[in-house]
Every structure is written in C-alpha cells, then in structure tokens.
Design a protein around this motif. Sequence first.
Motif, mmCIF file in Angstrom:
data_model
loop_
_atom_site.group_PDB
_atom_site.id
_atom_site.type_symbol
_atom_site.label_atom_id
_atom_site.label_comp_id
_atom_site.label_asym_id
_atom_site.label_seq_id
_atom_site.Cartn_x
_atom_site.Cartn_y
_atom_site.Cartn_z
ATOM 1 N N GLY B 248 0.835 -1.188 0.000
ATOM 2 C CA GLY B 248 0.000 0.000 0.000
ATOM 3 C C GLY B 248 0.874 1.243 0.000
ATOM 4 N N THR B 249 0.205 2.387 0.062
ATOM 5 C CA THR B 249 0.998 3.622 0.080
ATOM 6 C C THR B 249 1.821 3.722 1.361
ATOM 7 O OG1 THR B 249 -0.902 4.796 0.978
ATOM 8 C CG2 THR B 249 -0.585 4.886 -1.402
ATOM 9 N N ALA B 250 1.399 3.038 2.406
ATOM 10 C CA ALA B 250 2.176 3.056 3.654
ATOM 11 C C ALA B 250 3.544 2.404 3.466
ATOM 12 C CB ALA B 250 1.404 2.359 4.772
ATOM 13 N N GLY B 251 3.722 1.721 2.356
ATOM 14 C CA GLY B 251 5.048 1.196 2.040
ATOM 15 C C GLY B 251 6.085 2.297 1.910
ATOM 16 N N LEU B 252 5.601 3.530 1.774
ATOM 17 C CA LEU B 252 6.533 4.655 1.669
ATOM 18 C C LEU B 252 7.127 5.057 3.014
ATOM 19 C CD1 LEU B 252 4.555 7.022 -0.759
ATOM 20 C CD2 LEU B 252 6.608 5.722 -1.302
ATOM 21 N N TYR B 324 -0.494 6.234 3.370
ATOM 22 C CA TYR B 324 0.764 6.841 3.832
ATOM 23 C C TYR B 324 0.543 8.193 4.506
ATOM 24 C CZ TYR B 324 5.053 9.510 3.772
ATOM 25 O OH TYR B 324 6.100 10.319 4.157
ATOM 26 N N GLU B 325 -0.183 9.082 3.822
ATOM 27 C CA GLU B 325 -0.341 10.434 4.371
ATOM 28 C C GLU B 325 -1.012 10.395 5.732
ATOM 29 O OE1 GLU B 325 0.951 13.027 2.874
ATOM 30 O OE2 GLU B 325 1.425 12.086 0.956
ATOM 31 N N THR B 326 -2.048 9.571 5.815
ATOM 32 C CA THR B 326 -2.765 9.445 7.076
ATOM 33 C C THR B 326 -1.849 8.867 8.145
ATOM 34 O OG1 THR B 326 -4.745 9.040 5.778
ATOM 35 C CG2 THR B 326 -4.835 8.475 8.122
ATOM 36 N N MET B 327 -1.137 7.821 7.769
ATOM 37 C CA MET B 327 -0.251 7.145 8.717
ATOM 38 C C MET B 327 0.746 8.120 9.320
ATOM 39 S SD MET B 327 0.336 3.991 9.809
ATOM 40 C CE MET B 327 0.297 2.612 8.666
ATOM 41 N N MET B 357 -5.649 14.175 6.282
ATOM 42 C CA MET B 357 -4.387 14.925 6.219
ATOM 43 C C MET B 357 -4.490 16.227 7.017
ATOM 44 S SD MET B 357 -3.325 14.312 2.241
ATOM 45 C CE MET B 357 -1.819 15.267 2.386
ATOM 46 N N SER B 358 -5.496 16.994 6.720
ATOM 47 C CA SER B 358 -5.638 18.250 7.462
ATOM 48 C C SER B 358 -5.950 17.982 8.930
ATOM 49 C CB SER B 358 -6.740 19.120 6.845
ATOM 50 O OG SER B 358 -6.248 19.798 5.716
ATOM 51 N N TYR B 359 -6.691 16.915 9.166
ATOM 52 C CA TYR B 359 -6.978 16.582 10.567
ATOM 53 C C TYR B 359 -5.681 16.250 11.298
ATOM 54 C CZ TYR B 359 -8.478 14.149 14.730
ATOM 55 O OH TYR B 359 -8.616 13.767 16.045
ATOM 56 N N GLY B 360 -4.846 15.419 10.730
ATOM 57 C CA GLY B 360 -3.581 15.076 11.375
ATOM 58 C C GLY B 360 -2.721 16.312 11.599
#
Lengths: 440, 618
Positions: B248-252, B324-327, B357-360
């Motif tokens: 997934g994008t979290a692979g980044l 990824y962005e959320t993570m 994203m903005s929440y984080g």
Amino acid sequence: MSAQKWQATGELLGEFQALGRASLAYDVQDSHSGNMAVRRTTERGEDEIVITATGSQKGALEPNQICFLSATETDYGYYKASSETDIHARILELPGVRASMHAHVKDLVLATLDDEPKPARPPDFVPVDPLAFHHLGSAIPVDWFAVPSGSPELARVIPERLAGHPLTIIFGHGAMAKGRNLREAFFRLCVGNNAGTVVRAMERLRIDVGAVRRAVTADPGSSFAGAPPPYEIEGDDRSDFREEEEILKEFVKAGHRIFESRLSPFHTGSMSVRGVDSMLYAPKASMPRDVGGPLLRVALSAGPADDSETALHKAIYATSDFQTVMHCHIPEAEASAHFVYPGEAAPADRIIPVDAEGTFLYLVIPVLPPNVRTDELVRFLHDYKVAVVRGGGVWAVGGQSLSEVLHHPSSVREICLYRIGAVERGLDLRRLEPQKAKRW
Amino acid sequence: MPEFPISGYHGRVLVADLSRGEVRTLPLDPGLALDYLGGRGMATRVLYDTIDPACDPLGPDNAFVIAASPLIGSNAPTAGRGHMVFKSPLTGVLGTSNSGGTWGAAFKAAGFDVLVVKGAAATPVMIDISPGKAEILPADHVWGKTTHETNDVLAAVSEPGNPARVLCIGPAGENLVRFAAVANDRNRVYGRCGPGAVWGSKKLKAVRVRGKEKIAVADMEKYRSGLDQALYLMKQAPVTKRLLRDLGTAGLVELINLIAMLPHKNFQDCLHRDEDVERISGETLAKTLLEKAGSCYLCPIGCQRHTRVAGRDGREERGEGPEYETMVLMGPLCGIYDLGAITRANYRANELGLDTMSYGGTVACAMELAERGLIGREEAGGLDLAFGSGEALESLAVMTARREGLGAALAEGSYRLAAGRGHPEYAMTVKKLEIPAYDPRASYTQALGYMTSPSGACHLRGGYAVSLAFFGGAREIPRFSLLQSPIAIRNMQNVGILQDSLGVCRFTGYAFSSDPWARMVGGITGRDFSVARLEEIENRVATLERQFNIEAGVTAEDDVLPARFADVPIVVEGKERRVSREDQERMKQDYYRVRGWDAAGRPTPGLVRSLQIEESKR
C-alpha cells in the motif's frame, strides 16, 4: 640520462593513462596495440617527444612506459619506445602538430578492406556521416604497405598523408591521426572509427553505400544537417556550475555512459539541463572517465556567437517545456536512417522497433530529413521524445532529468542493433514489425 | 440534444440549482472539451465561469463542479477517478480535490460529462442522477448519518448489473468543518480543501448516480497502442507492479524515513527511532492489520488496504487504511507510532467525513500549542494533548466533526487554530492548507511545489516531486538544485493537471508520463491530442487556476513556506538543510517566469491571450 626522464608523473602521465584507458573502452586497440606521442617544449626551451613504450598495455600504462626523446639527449626510453616512433617523430614535425596517435580502428579498417590484388593503392574512404565528413574531410586516404608497421615506408608516407589530412588509414592495420593535442588526435580516431561503423552498419542493412556516397559527394549540403562545431582544444577543465553538485554528478555519469556505450564518439554530441535564464551545457557530451570536457553555464537567449549545436539546444527550449536535451551521433541510427525497404525507392521515415522493449517504449522512432526545420524537429520531439535526423544525429528530450533523456539514445541504439541483426540474418523486417507501427 | 461531435463525451452538463430546487441539462461546449479536456481542467473552467472567486465559500454563491474525462468509460487503466473544484472554505482559494473509487465512472455512465451544483437548499437534500433523469430529493432521513451509513442507505436501490454509487458527506460536512471531506465507496474521499463543508453549507448530503451509458472510440487502433504501452509499463515498474500492491501507500513510510523526509512533531524535525518507524510501516501493516488489498475502478495496481483492528472497547472494527499520508500525519507528525490508534482514528475520520491529512496536521499543531502552553488541559476537556497521545487523536476526531469543545477550534483548521492564539507560526500550512507528509527541507523541488500549488500545500496539485526523488528511476531529479527545481516542479505540476483532467491515478506516473495518454485520448476522441497539445492544455489550466486565485485575493506573499522551514534546519545525509527565504524567493520568481507570470505572480495579459483563456462568462 636522469631518472625522472623516464618516470613520468603528474598531469602528463594522467593524460596518457586516461586516453589509453579510453581507447580500450572504445575498443580501438587490442591489449597491447597502438601508441600515442606528444611534442612539448622542455623548461630549457628544447623540443622533446614523449611517447608510449612498445608493447605497453594502453589500458594500464605505468610511469616507466612513457618514454622521453629529445634531439640533444636520447635516453633509455628511446630503446623501449614504440616501434612507430620514427613515424610519430616525423608527424610531430608537421606545422601545428603537437600530438599523434595510432589505433586499431577496427570498423574503419573493415570498411576499407578489399580483396583486390596488391600491391595497389586502395580507393580513399568516403565517409557518409556528418562527423567524419566535416572533421576528417570528404575523402580519407588509405595506403597499402608491404610492411604495414614500423617500416621506413610508413615513416615516409604517413606524414605525407597527414600533412593534408587529419587522419590517414593504414590498409588492414589501423589509422594514424594528428592533433594539436592528444585529445584531438584521439577524437579524430574515434570519429574515423565511427565513420567505419556507419558504413559497416549500412552494409549489414544491405543499403547501397555507393549510392549514398555519390549523393553525399554530389551535394553534401543536402545530405547533412549543417556542420558540427569545430573541435576546441581549450577549456576541457572548465566547470561553471560546481555549486550544483547533484547536477554536476549527473553530467559526469551521462557523459561516461555516452562514451562507453558508443552513443557518440569521444567529445562529440552535446547535452544540457535548462534553468530559467541559462542552461547547463556540455558541448563535448561523450566524456570518458578521467578525461571530462567543458561544463558550461550558457544564457538561454540566442546569441550571435552561438554555434549550430548550442543554437539548437536553445531553440528547442525556447519553444517547449523540456528540461533536458541530448544530441548523440549513434552510428547504427545514422545507418538505419538510410534504410530502404525492399521494393521501395526512398529511405523510410521511421525506425520501427522489432524487439520487445523497444516495441513498448517506442512505437516508432521518426527519421527526419537533414534539412528539417527546428520547429518541425521540436514538434516531433514533443510527440516522440527522440528523433533521428538523417545526416544529423539523434536528438532527444526529457521532462525532468539527464538520466531520463539519456535513456532515449541508448534505447535507439539497441533498437537499431536488433534491426540490423535481423536483416543480417535474412529476416524480413516487415514481418517482425508491429502492424500498427507501420501506419503511424 | 444533438449528438456531440467529439467521441468520448456525452455532450451533457447537468446543472443543479439548490436555491431554486431545479435541475437542468445543458449542452457541453465542444470548445471546452478541446481546450480543457475534462476532469480538473474542464471543471476549473466551468467553475471560473460560474462563481465569483471572491465569493463567500460557505455561502450560496459558491458552487462545486465535477467533470469526467473522455477516458472515463473506456478501459484505460485507473480511468475512473473524479475531480471536484470549488472555492475552499479552509484556504479561501481554489479548492481542488480528487478521488478514486467507482463514483467517477458511474457518473459518466449516467450520461453526463459535468455536474455543476450551485445555490443552497433550505433543508437537507440529495441529487439522484440516472440516464435521462436527474432530480433533487429530500435527504432528511440520512442527515446526521456517517458516510458509511449514508452510503449503505442510498445504495440500497442498486439492482444487479446496475449498481447505485453514492457520493456523500458525513457529520463533519454538515457541521461545516473547514476540512470536511466528501466520500464515495465508503472510504474513498475527496479530502483536501474542505469540499464537505461546501456541500454542508448547501445542505447537500449526497449525489447518487446510476447508469450504463457507453462512450464511442473513434480510432481503436490508436487507442490500443497507448493502452498496450501503458499496461506494459505498469507491469514493469516496481512501484506499480509490486510495492503498492504488497505494502500500500504506507510502504513509503520506511523509504521516506530513509531519505530523511519523514516529518515529526508538527515538522519540528525528521528524527525517529528506527523501531518506532517500523511499528507503523507498510510492512508491519501488511503483517498485522491487512485483510486484503483492493483496487479502485479499472486499476491494476491495487493499493487499497482493507484492514481490521481491535477497537478501544475490544471489539473488532473493519475499514480501510491507513494510507501513507494518514499514517504519517496522524502518526509521527503527532509523535504517535501506535498503529492501532492511527488506524482507529483513520476509521473515525472516514466515517465522520474528515480529511485525514488536514486533521492530522491540525492535531499536531494543537499538540505543539499545548506543549507551549497555548492550549490548556481544561480547554482540551481533560484530554492529554501531549505529543504521542493516541487517545487524543481518536477522541478529537469525533469532537472536531461535531464541533464539540476544543473540536470547534480544530474544525477551523490549524492556521485559524494557531492564529487564534496569536501564533500562526505554529501552523504548518501554505495558504492555510496543512502540509503533506514530506518535509520540504529535504527537497527544494517539493518545497517549491507546496509554495506554488494552486490549492495550498498539496503534494498532488503542487507536484509530486518526492516520487521522482526516490522512485524516479531514469527520471530521478536532484533534490537540492535551485536551478532545476522551478522547471522540474512546473513539469510535475503539469503532469498532475493532465492526470487529473483525464481522471487517472497519480501512481501511473511511476510507470510512464504523457505519451501513452496522448495516444489513448487521441484514439478515443479522434482528435489531435498530441503531447504538445496536452502540454498546452496543462499550461492553460495552470494559468487559469492562478487567475482564479488572483481574483480570490492571492498574492506572491502567500506563496511561501512557514518560517520554521527557513529558520530550523534538518539534517539530510550529514548536511544541514533548510529552505532559506532567499532561496524561496529565487525559486518562486524563477517559477513565475517559467509559467509566464509577472514578478507578483500574476499571469500576464500576453500569456492569457496566447493560451486563449477567455474572460469569465459569469
């Protein structure tokens, strides 16, 4: 005789070593062949010849394999110097000549071989590519010798030839070139070999080389896309953008690859990365390791002093969003640009890949005429990213990086090699090519 | 309505005026298709012709526009994405947001190319669209429900072979949270810039679409040649064939940390313990929470993460993500490395309709404000707001969506949160949009992308430079080149405009650039969409977006990074890196020049003329 006389150190040794390695990398020597010589003025104001030792490995020259000869003091080096020393010495007496080099330029030798009875003088070699035509002349002499190495006959004829030509061919053996420095002599040998590669590739593609030669001879202006800039011997160490460390590294990497992968002969081709007002520009893109070439920062606005190469880089940027431009003289692409399909009269306007990778990366590579207008070239580059200009080399563009743009000429060479090999094997290119590519 | 002269389009624009309660179908202007293509480009043009950029983004004069592209309806890879534009209530500039899922394709199949929604209803409504029919219906029965609940209720009308697809807001949008999202397929969201708040201000809960209308392909052979090449290259590139499917994008996460770009504690540094990063990596996610990978419409990549996690009450919850962005933005940016807490907060945000994203970014800002004594524990309702508090992250999501307690302040976004306490410098935003999960000090190109993005700090609209910094392959660009960054980011932004205007995924860019798309869109439409023509469209859209923002009040002063990135260095490969004000100014001015804008960042009249950008028709 003093010890340091035959223990070359520093810059001179480095230059011999670097060009020796480069000649091996470019495959214009066997392990021990060839020789290089320079004439220089000593601190005492005397002329001195410095030459490689006979039988030395040019790819791994040691300090004691650089021999020093002078008119007043012959040292130990004389007895181990190249067997061609006498020839070099006479070449180096020619006005303006400071360097000479001999190499086994195999493609050029092959392109000039004939099976006519000897002794006889073979015909001159007529190059059909723009580099050799402009840098070496429209006819390059070829001489047959009974003893084609180190003989008095060679020592007499070769300097005579080089008095009127930058390079001369020794039938079945190799070539000798003169230069204002060693790099220029090597440049000429590489350009000469490249000319042989072009002709050999044409022959393998069953192109009528004689017809192409007649056309070139009759009207060179219509056969080539303008003259390349003259070879400059100054400024190879210049670097205008040392602060851009990452880009500098990319230029050096790309330069090595262009040379080592034979995408363009030594110190030919060009590449650039564009900024807002200026471009970072390597006018001698093909750069072996440890040799290098000028790395310039040049204003993007067109200037009256721009040579044709620089001007075209600027013109491409002026009408596009590209970030990088590269120009290479790939011999296989130059030959392929003249390919005529059986049953047709004129060269094809495209190179169609027949290999798997090429087929998916490029449906077709456009082949443009020598006199293509700049705006037309840019239009094709927009759509295809790379184009072959018949008699003008391969132009490629990238949206982001030098590495990206380098991939195009590198791929084009492979694509052409597969096509040449297929024809050589008697395969029908039409049957190998994807159907859709023929209609594009 | 006469047949549209260009293949790939239906030739129909659906305009819903919620103030009047009426829906009209208008013909699509063929010139709009040729000059703006579709998706982001076409939607931006239509928005520019519909609203005054200076309007109140939460008032009835704002509108939102969704446009499909000629590729949608074909079998081009990933061609099912939708793009929505509006004036953002978070930033006050152009809001532009993109989503995968299936809604975009379903909208096109309903027989329309463009949806324009303007005005505002007095009571909750939804729009129901199917071929030949579109109507505004009451939505009281789903008002107050989460995005998942709303989706399930409204999609219940689906029939075999004719599914209904729902685009909807959650409580966050209803409560005008400035970074509220719009969701489809439960967990695919138009997240950035607060489209959900615009919908909420219009009392629009959902748009449901159904249909099976097809598009024609004018030149199948040309289309196929581009398609074949695209699929081949996607199967070849490691990121598209392997990385995103496996991790997934979290692979980044691990990779971005390797290049010292992974932000920490509201961008105070990029320093993490390796074992902490490993706890939230894509590899760990795959080994622990992942149930299966999933794909958006026609996507061969399959980066979706369908996951399950133990809830705070011990019961198992199922959902999607984290991406990824959320993570990172809900994780290390908040000092949190608890995969369970991040995942649960991600689930809550999706259900409530918050941009993760903005929440984080806003929670991270609140945590720094608390650390500096600018938010007290009492104001936080007793929550521990220290960096690292997973409980705060989860709880604040609900409070923010409902505007309860401190959540009311967070609902305004980090800039207003920090500025309201007299310290806007602690808001890590550009144009009030929270910065994505790549520290700009580790790439000048990415920094310039954030500065010049039309929607504020967005890596997708501003240019996804980091993709080339690490995975560029042959296209890898220098990270710290002042010379190369302006043109590199302009070109990346332009590729993004093309992808958004074609309705395709940004990740295709890991495999190829414009060339196959040119052939596909040329094949479908039968028109000359050469790469050069596409570049012209890209430049036209970029300048139109800037023109919109200029009219919305943007100046060159807004194109800057927060002071922290100029003043506080991070260490990258042994060197201290910051983006000094001088370097920002130089890159910005160079960027303006390559765009053809003046020194104040305004498109020049000559450029507007040469790009044939007409004046607004509003």
